[in-house]
Design a protein around this motif. Structure first.
Motif, PDB file in Angstrom:
ATOM      1  N   ARG A  80      14.071   9.947   2.166  1.00  0.00           N
ATOM      2  CA  ARG A  80      13.519  11.282   1.906  1.00  0.00           C
ATOM      3  C   ARG A  80      12.405  11.301   0.872  1.00  0.00           C
ATOM      4  O   ARG A  80      11.531  12.146   0.912  1.00  0.00           O
ATOM      5  N   ASN A  81      12.456  10.394  -0.102  1.00  0.00           N
ATOM      6  CA  ASN A  81      11.503  10.446  -1.214  1.00  0.00           C
ATOM      7  C   ASN A  81      10.323   9.505  -0.988  1.00  0.00           C
ATOM      8  O   ASN A  81      10.378   8.612  -0.156  1.00  0.00           O
ATOM      9  N   TRP A  82       9.276   9.697  -1.762  1.00  0.00           N
ATOM     10  CA  TRP A  82       8.172   8.750  -1.788  1.00  0.00           C
ATOM     11  C   TRP A  82       8.581   7.543  -2.620  1.00  0.00           C
ATOM     12  O   TRP A  82       9.070   7.697  -3.737  1.00  0.00           O
ATOM     13  N   VAL A  83       8.388   6.363  -2.056  1.00  0.00           N
ATOM     14  CA  VAL A  83       8.817   5.128  -2.712  1.00  0.00           C
ATOM     15  C   VAL A  83       7.592   4.233  -2.901  1.00  0.00           C
ATOM     16  O   VAL A  83       6.820   4.009  -1.961  1.00  0.00           O
ATOM     17  N   PHE A  84       7.408   3.731  -4.098  1.00  0.00           N
ATOM     18  CA  PHE A  84       6.275   2.841  -4.361  1.00  0.00           C
ATOM     19  C   PHE A  84       6.417   1.562  -3.545  1.00  0.00           C
ATOM     20  O   PHE A  84       7.495   0.983  -3.457  1.00  0.00           O
ATOM     21  N   LEU A  85       5.309   1.112  -2.934  1.00  0.00           N
ATOM     22  CA  LEU A  85       5.377  -0.085  -2.095  1.00  0.00           C
ATOM     23  C   LEU A  85       4.372  -1.170  -2.453  1.00  0.00           C
ATOM     24  O   LEU A  85       4.661  -2.353  -2.319  1.00  0.00           O
ATOM     25  N   ALA A  86       3.183  -0.779  -2.860  1.00  0.00           N
ATOM     26  CA  ALA A  86       2.161  -1.812  -3.113  1.00  0.00           C
ATOM     27  C   ALA A  86       1.009  -1.208  -3.913  1.00  0.00           C
ATOM     28  O   ALA A  86       0.866   0.017  -3.996  1.00  0.00           O
ATOM     29  N   HIS A  87       0.204  -2.096  -4.481  1.00  0.00           N
ATOM     30  CA  HIS A  87      -1.030  -1.646  -5.124  1.00  0.00           C
ATOM     31  C   HIS A  87      -2.173  -1.903  -4.161  1.00  0.00           C
ATOM     32  O   HIS A  87      -2.179  -2.920  -3.447  1.00  0.00           O
ATOM     33  N   GLU A  88      -3.140  -1.006  -4.153  1.00  0.00           N
ATOM     34  CA  GLU A  88      -4.192  -1.136  -3.130  1.00  0.00           C
ATOM     35  C   GLU A  88      -4.983  -2.438  -3.251  1.00  0.00           C
ATOM     36  O   GLU A  88      -5.519  -2.918  -2.258  1.00  0.00           O
ATOM     37  N   THR A  89      -4.996  -3.054  -4.438  1.00  0.00           N
ATOM     38  CA  THR A  89      -5.739  -4.314  -4.564  1.00  0.00           C
ATOM     39  C   THR A  89      -4.986  -5.514  -3.962  1.00  0.00           C
ATOM     40  O   THR A  89      -5.514  -6.616  -3.919  1.00  0.00           O
ATOM     41  N   GLU A  90      -3.763  -5.286  -3.513  1.00  0.00           N
ATOM     42  CA  GLU A  90      -3.086  -6.340  -2.745  1.00  0.00           C
ATOM     43  C   GLU A  90      -3.611  -6.379  -1.313  1.00  0.00           C
ATOM     44  O   GLU A  90      -3.315  -7.312  -0.567  1.00  0.00           O
ATOM     45  N   LEU A  91      -4.328  -5.333  -0.924  1.00  0.00           N
ATOM     46  CA  LEU A  91      -4.824  -5.204   0.445  1.00  0.00           C
ATOM     47  C   LEU A  91      -6.296  -4.843   0.391  1.00  0.00           C
ATOM     48  O   LEU A  91      -6.682  -3.704   0.628  1.00  0.00           O
ATOM     49  N   GLU A  92      -7.112  -5.813   0.036  1.00  0.00           N
ATOM     50  CA  GLU A  92      -8.515  -5.515  -0.241  1.00  0.00           C
ATOM     51  C   GLU A  92      -9.358  -5.295   1.012  1.00  0.00           C
ATOM     52  O   GLU A  92     -10.216  -4.449   1.049  1.00  0.00           O
ATOM     53  N   GLU A  93      -9.098  -6.110   2.032  1.00  0.00           N
ATOM     54  CA  GLU A  93      -9.991  -6.111   3.193  1.00  0.00           C
ATOM     55  C   GLU A  93      -9.235  -5.803   4.489  1.00  0.00           C
ATOM     56  O   GLU A  93      -8.021  -5.995   4.552  1.00  0.00           O
ATOM     57  N   PRO A  94      -9.989  -5.374   5.518  1.00  0.00           N
ATOM     58  CA  PRO A  94      -9.338  -5.144   6.805  1.00  0.00           C
ATOM     59  C   PRO A  94      -8.534  -6.372   7.245  1.00  0.00           C
ATOM     60  O   PRO A  94      -9.027  -7.496   7.130  1.00  0.00           O
ATOM     61  N   GLY A  95      -7.316  -6.134   7.669  1.00  0.00           N
ATOM     62  CA  GLY A  95      -6.457  -7.233   8.114  1.00  0.00           C
ATOM     63  C   GLY A  95      -5.541  -7.753   7.014  1.00  0.00           C
ATOM     64  O   GLY A  95      -4.554  -8.423   7.306  1.00  0.00           O
ATOM     65  N   ASP A  96      -5.832  -7.437   5.749  1.00  0.00           N
ATOM     66  CA  ASP A  96      -4.920  -7.856   4.669  1.00  0.00           C
ATOM     67  C   ASP A  96      -3.609  -7.100   4.846  1.00  0.00           C
ATOM     68  O   ASP A  96      -3.609  -5.894   5.080  1.00  0.00           O
ATOM     69  N   SER A 145       1.708  -8.312  21.285  1.00  0.00           N
ATOM     70  CA  SER A 145       0.937  -8.288  20.032  1.00  0.00           C
ATOM     71  C   SER A 145       0.372  -6.900  19.749  1.00  0.00           C
ATOM     72  O   SER A 145       0.121  -6.101  20.654  1.00  0.00           O
ATOM     73  N   TYR A 146       0.229  -6.652  18.450  1.00  0.00           N
ATOM     74  CA  TYR A 146      -0.198  -5.348  17.936  1.00  0.00           C
ATOM     75  C   TYR A 146      -1.404  -5.579  17.042  1.00  0.00           C
ATOM     76  O   TYR A 146      -1.471  -6.580  16.324  1.00  0.00           O
ATOM     77  N   ASN A 147      -2.334  -4.636  17.078  1.00  0.00           N
ATOM     78  CA  ASN A 147      -3.480  -4.815  16.191  1.00  0.00           C
ATOM     79  C   ASN A 147      -3.193  -4.247  14.798  1.00  0.00           C
ATOM     80  O   ASN A 147      -2.094  -3.731  14.544  1.00  0.00           O
ATOM     81  N   ARG A 148      -4.185  -4.320  13.916  1.00  0.00           N
ATOM     82  CA  ARG A 148      -3.930  -3.922  12.529  1.00  0.00           C
ATOM     83  C   ARG A 148      -3.900  -2.415  12.343  1.00  0.00           C
ATOM     84  O   ARG A 148      -3.662  -1.932  11.242  1.00  0.00           O
ATOM     85  N   GLU A 149      -4.102  -1.674  13.429  1.00  0.00           N
ATOM     86  CA  GLU A 149      -3.880  -0.225  13.383  1.00  0.00           C
ATOM     87  C   GLU A 149      -2.547   0.127  14.054  1.00  0.00           C
ATOM     88  O   GLU A 149      -2.248   1.297  14.274  1.00  0.00           O
ATOM     89  N   ARG A 207      -5.699 -10.523  12.300  1.00  0.00           N
ATOM     90  CA  ARG A 207      -6.385  -9.603  13.203  1.00  0.00           C
ATOM     91  C   ARG A 207      -5.331  -8.869  14.040  1.00  0.00           C
ATOM     92  O   ARG A 207      -5.362  -7.670  14.176  1.00  0.00           O
ATOM     93  N   ASN A 208      -4.373  -9.652  14.542  1.00  0.00           N
ATOM     94  CA  ASN A 208      -3.274  -9.084  15.318  1.00  0.00           C
ATOM     95  C   ASN A 208      -1.958  -9.650  14.800  1.00  0.00           C
ATOM     96  O   ASN A 208      -1.933 -10.693  14.143  1.00  0.00           O
ATOM     97  N   PHE A 209      -0.867  -8.961  15.145  1.00  0.00           N
ATOM     98  CA  PHE A 209       0.467  -9.444  14.818  1.00  0.00           C
ATOM     99  C   PHE A 209       1.193  -9.708  16.134  1.00  0.00           C
ATOM    100  O   PHE A 209       1.362  -8.805  16.942  1.00  0.00           O
ATOM    101  N   THR A 210       1.574 -10.974  16.348  1.00  0.00           N
ATOM    102  CA  THR A 210       2.196 -11.349  17.620  1.00  0.00           C
ATOM    103  C   THR A 210       3.664 -11.660  17.409  1.00  0.00           C
ATOM    104  O   THR A 210       4.021 -12.453  16.530  1.00  0.00           O
ATOM    105  N   CYS A 211       4.492 -11.040  18.212  1.00  0.00           N
ATOM    106  CA  CYS A 211       5.944 -11.194  18.082  1.00  0.00           C
ATOM    107  C   CYS A 211       6.360 -12.596  18.509  1.00  0.00           C
ATOM    108  O   CYS A 211       5.851 -13.136  19.493  1.00  0.00           O
ATOM    109  N   ILE A 212       7.328 -13.180  17.780  1.00  0.00           N
ATOM    110  CA  ILE A 212       7.757 -14.547  18.091  1.00  0.00           C
ATOM    111  C   ILE A 212       8.606 -14.617  19.360  1.00  0.00           C
ATOM    112  O   ILE A 212       8.778 -15.679  19.927  1.00  0.00           O
ATOM    113  N   TYR A 213       9.136 -13.476  19.816  1.00  0.00           N
ATOM    114  CA  TYR A 213      10.113 -13.541  20.913  1.00  0.00           C
ATOM    115  C   TYR A 213       9.422 -13.607  22.285  1.00  0.00           C
ATOM    116  O   TYR A 213       9.523 -14.615  22.994  1.00  0.00           O
ATOM    117  N   HIS A 214       8.693 -12.546  22.670  1.00  0.00           N
ATOM    118  CA  HIS A 214       8.021 -12.568  23.980  1.00  0.00           C
ATOM    119  C   HIS A 214       6.521 -12.366  23.847  1.00  0.00           C
ATOM    120  O   HIS A 214       5.854 -12.047  24.814  1.00  0.00           O
TER     121      HIS A 214
END
Ligand code: FES
Ligand code: FE
Length: 445
Positions: free
Chosen positions: A44-60, A114-118, A104-111
């Protein structure tokens, strides 16, 4: 049902105890409490997860969690950071097995879907042969709300919750006092340290919410070796380093009085930058906290439910080096948490400042830090004793300041409500009452 009735009765009993200034011990190690927190607090609440500088560029990306829900956070090609449940929509495998990286993409190990970064499903093996008209738009990753404030990225699993800005409310005023010593914001140093401690997350939270009491005793050895920038006498009730407590929005904020002309070792350029980047009301507060000419320094805060910050300094080689650490107290099981601890530095600071800050942090906090080790030992024993069938029914005493009645500071210049001491239990009780009421409302709904 019976379970819900039982939970409601226990929470009512806890609220009643809290109202009379007592804390039930069982809340620090209890399977049912853990389940209720998972369902009704962390969803239900907002939970801190990361700082934006951990994800500087597209695909990070980084993989974080809200209790047991693994969350993939990734910066898209459009520059926006999104959050998703880290779960393949095909048969539910954990999609991203790495903790951090660039993709660039995330590919599942099972079958191998794959999903893109959006988060869109972009690849399905043998698609045309084995599926007739697979609706890729329907099968994207499940989104988790992610919003940012001053570089801090929070996630929320409740679509109906207010915005992060609304959630933080009056607290933003204080958050800026920490983040604005730099023209280019703060940045993380390395990756967060993380480790498991057999202690309930609430104990750590309460310590950061408002336990100034333990400092002269639990941390005596750090005073003895001269690591801290003030003496244990300063840390006593009425001492210069136990100044003010503020409740603002979902947060508790601790301010200490500054030694004249100093700012916890921050160099004059940074203090100057801070003054330029905050408003009149914030400046007046920093320079003349209570209207008596005493300047203040914000040295810790806690945002409900489990996000904290420590902004202090350590003395190394005869000089005071400030550091700023944010931490997440992540519940893992009943009476067990995983601590995440990040070091933040002012992005435009000289390299020598950043290195000194890192050294001061590493000897003070994190698994190698003297202060952290003292704290962890205390916290562990509380959850351990709460396992005892008899001990868990004993109520803890949280009535410091209740008899004398600590009054708010009249004409406080900042947002929220300020109190002229850090030696009182009102913050702890307020925190736990909020906790109990949210669980109770969740059970009732
Ligand atoms: Fe991910 Fe099958 S479970 S592709
Ligand atoms: Fe401590």
């Amino acid at each position: 049902d019976q379970n819900a009735a039982g939970a409601t009765a226990r929470l009512d009993e806890a609220i009643q105890l809290l109202d009379s200034g007592y804390v039930p011990s069982w809340i620090y190690r209890d399977e049912q409490v853990f389940e209720l927190e998972k369902q009704h607090l962390f969803r239900r609440n907002w939970v801190f997860l990361a700082h934006e500088t951990e994800l500087e560029e597209p695909g990070d990306f980084v993989v974080r969690a809200i209790v047991d829900d693994s969350i993939l956070m990734v910066r898209g090609g459009d520059g926006e950071v999104r959050g998703f449940l880290n779960q393949c929509r095909h048969r539910g495998s954990r999609l991203c097995q790495a903790e951090k990286g660039k993709a660039r993409n995330f590919t599942c190990i099972y079958h191998a879907w794959s999903y893109n970064r959006e988060g869109r499903l972009v690849g399905v093996p043998y698609d045309k042969t084995i599926y007739q008209g697979l609706d890729r738009d329907e099968l994207g990753l499940a989104p988790v709300r992610v919003e940012a404030c001053e570089g801090f990225l929070f996630g929320c699993m409740d679509a109906a919750a207010p915005s992060l800005e609304e959630y933080l409310g009056d607290f933003r005023f204080y958050l800026e006092l920490v983040t604005r010593r730099s023209r280019t914001g703060m940045e993380v140093v390395g990756v967060p340290q993380r480790w498991i401690v057999e202690a309930d997350w609430k104990i750590a939270a309460e310590n950061l919410v408002g336990d100034a009491y333990h400092t002269p005793f639990s941390h005596k050895s750090t005073f003895d070796v001269g690591l801290l920038p003030f003496s244990s006498a300063d840390a006593r009730p009425g001492g210069s380093k136990t100044g003010l407590h503020i409740q603002a929005g979902p947060a508790d904020v601790a301010m200490i009085y500054r030694s004249p002309g100093t700012f916890m070792g921050y160099p004059p350029e940074m203090v100057q930058t801070l003054h330029e980047r905050i408003d009149d009301r914030q400046r007046a507060l920093l320079d003349d906290g209570t209207g008596t000419g005493d300047g203040v320094f914000l040295n810790r805060f806690h945002v409900f439910p489990n996000f904290s910050c420590l902004n202090v300094g350590g003395i190394l080689d005869d000089a005071l080096h400030p550091y700023c650490s944010v931490r997440l107290w992540q519940p893992r099981a009943a009476g067990v948490m995983e601590i995440y601890s990040w070091l933040l530095v002012e992005r435009d600071a000289p390299a020598a400042f950043k290195e000194a800050s890192r050294r001061a942090y590493i000897v003070s906090f994190g698994p190698s830090g003297m202060l952290e080790q003292d704290d962890m030992e205390n916290w562990r024993t509380i959850s351990r004793t709460a396992e005892g069938a008899e001990s868990r029914e004993v109520a803890q005493y949280a009535r410091m300041g209740a008899e004398s009645g600590v009054e708010p500071i009249a004409d406080w210049r900042g947002t929220g409500t300020a109190y002229p001491t850090q030696f009182f239990d009102l913050p702890t009780v307020t925190f736990l009452r909020r906790w109990a009421e949210q669980l109770r409302a969740g059970v009732a709904s």
